[in-house]
Design an enzyme around this catalytic site. Structure first.
Site, PDB file in Angstrom:
ATOM      1  N   LYS A 155       0.872  -1.193   0.000  1.00  0.00           N
ATOM      2  CA  LYS A 155       0.000   0.000   0.000  1.00  0.00           C
ATOM      3  C   LYS A 155       0.906   1.241   0.000  1.00  0.00           C
ATOM      4  O   LYS A 155       1.153   1.847   1.042  1.00  0.00           O
ATOM      5  CB  LYS A 155      -0.932  -0.022   1.215  1.00  0.00           C
ATOM      6  CG  LYS A 155      -2.160  -0.893   0.992  1.00  0.00           C
ATOM      7  CD  LYS A 155      -3.112  -0.852   2.164  1.00  0.00           C
ATOM      8  CE  LYS A 155      -4.030   0.340   2.150  1.00  0.00           C
ATOM      9  NZ  LYS A 155      -5.158   0.263   1.208  1.00  0.00           N
TER      10      LYS A 155
HETATM   11  C1  PLP Z   1      -6.469  -1.094  -3.962  1.00  0.00           C
HETATM   12  C2  PLP Z   1      -7.111  -1.835  -2.844  1.00  0.00           C
HETATM   13  N1  PLP Z   1      -7.551  -3.085  -3.053  1.00  0.00           N
HETATM   14  C3  PLP Z   1      -8.156  -3.792  -2.085  1.00  0.00           C
HETATM   15  C4  PLP Z   1      -8.350  -3.255  -0.831  1.00  0.00           C
HETATM   16  C5  PLP Z   1      -9.000  -4.084   0.235  1.00  0.00           C
HETATM   17  O1  PLP Z   1      -8.053  -4.485   1.193  1.00  0.00           O
HETATM   18  P1  PLP Z   1      -8.483  -4.716   2.704  1.00  0.00           P
HETATM   19  O2  PLP Z   1      -9.614  -5.657   2.681  1.00  0.00           O
HETATM   20  O3  PLP Z   1      -7.259  -5.272   3.348  1.00  0.00           O
HETATM   21  O4  PLP Z   1      -8.855  -3.392   3.254  1.00  0.00           O
HETATM   22  C6  PLP Z   1      -7.914  -1.952  -0.568  1.00  0.00           C
HETATM   23  C7  PLP Z   1      -8.114  -1.344   0.762  1.00  0.00           C
HETATM   24  O5  PLP Z   1      -7.259  -1.389   1.603  1.00  0.00           O
HETATM   25  C8  PLP Z   1      -7.268  -1.223  -1.585  1.00  0.00           C
HETATM   26  O6  PLP Z   1      -6.827   0.015  -1.374  1.00  0.00           O
END
Ligand code: PLP
Length: 311
Positions: A155
């Site tokens: 991230k």
């Molecule tokens: C690009 C992206 N994909 C998927 C997710 C979903 O991830 P999570 O379920 O860990 O929040 C997120 C959010 O964090 C995201 O920013």
């Protein structure tokens, strides 16, 4: 506004948590973050952090990729997050945003020879997308960034320009959310969510090799579907046209929870109503994240150790 943030190794009033205009991360997107939900359970007068360990393990991985030294263990990060949320004392759902960044006041694109820092703050946070009505989505004209460009498994703040371009294009065209494809044309993910389809009664979701963030909600849903509904999830590449023939579709994410998708590119998903499997998973998920399902309490970290005064 929240009262406190954790900034430069201590709890400080939020108004004092400031970075300078020359901060490296501000110029070059050289920061990693995560997002954790704290879910308010009004019957128990308790807030449960959902899978904070998993979020902080992912933050450590993101930092490794970006060569950021995060001087706290996963357990220490969990402890200081509980303390921060407790100090702020919200009695509603919250969102916690930890961020590790290249903090040097320096000009020059690189990852080396720079100082790192870390902060975390918490804000009240309700639903992100309409989980009751469902979302109308489009396939974005923006393609998902590839692992060979900026790794989407991390991230990284700079990576989110890709998501922001897709989200705003979708919004300006009257949709709620964008679904991005990989360079090869496979379904990747939403701007901030993973994608699931129900195809011929089976749950299908893109694999990590299709440039997705390995979502913690995605993992939760895979486990709940298996344990509670006896449904296996197939992780495989998905063609764009499969979006148009799926019986059900939903998005998962810490912010988005389980959001049903009712329309994609002006085509109804299934009947255009929220599907049965989506509905069941949504219900299971909300009970689990609020600490209402004793089977999954290991995923929930309580914040308040002293009894809260009634509001
Ligand atoms: C690009 C992206 N994909 C998927 C997710 C979903 O991830 P999570 O379920 O860990 O929040 C997120 C959010 O964090 C995201 O920013």
């Amino acid at each position: 506004m929240p009262d406190y943030a954790f900034f430069q190794k201590q709890f400080v009033p939020l108004s004092e948590a400031k970075v300078g205009i020359m901060t490296h991360a501000l110029h070059y997107g050289t920061a990693c973050f995560d997002g954790i939900r704290g879910n308010w359970n009004p019957e128990q007068k308790q807030t449960y952090l959902f899978r904070p360990k998993d979020h902080y393990e992912r933050l450590h991985q993101s930092c490794r990729i970006l060569k950021i030294n995060l001087p706290y263990s996963v357990d220490e990060l969990c402890r200081l997050t509980v303390e921060l949320v407790e100090k702020n004392g919200y009695q509603e759902d919250v969102y916690i945003r930890p961020l590790a960044y290249k903090s040097s006041q320096a000009v020059g694109v690189r990852l080396h020879n720079l100082e790192d820092d870390f902060f975390v703050f918490v804000i009240p946070f309700g639903p992100y997308l309409d989980i009751d009505k469902g979302a109308r989505c489009c396939v974005s004209s923006w393609r998902r960034v590839d692992d060979s460009m900026i790794p989407p498994r991390a991230k990284i703040t700079g990576l989110y320009v890709n998501s922001a371009l897709a989200k705003t294009e979708a919004w300006e065209n009257g949709f709620d959310e964008a679904i991005m494809l990989t360079q090869e044309g496979h379904v990747s993910e939403g701007s901030g969510e993973n994608v699931f389809l129900v195809l011929q009664g089976k749950l299908v979701t893109p694999p990590s090799s299709d440039n997705i963030l390995m979502g913690i909600t995605r993992d939760t849903i895979i486990k709940l579907a298996k344990n509670e509904l006896g449904l296996d999830t197939l992780e495989r590449s998905i063609d764009r046209s499969e979006l148009y023939i799926a019986e059900e579709c939903f998005l998962t994410g810490t912010a988005a929870h389980v959001t049903p998708v009712i329309e994609i590119d002006h085509r109804k998903v299934g009947t255009g109503e929220i599907g049965e499997i989506t509905q069941k998973l949504q219900q299971l998920f909300f009970d689990v994240i609020k600490g209402k399902n004793p089977k999954y309490l290991d995923w929930c970290t309580p914040v308040y150790h002293q009894k809260l005064a009634m509001v």
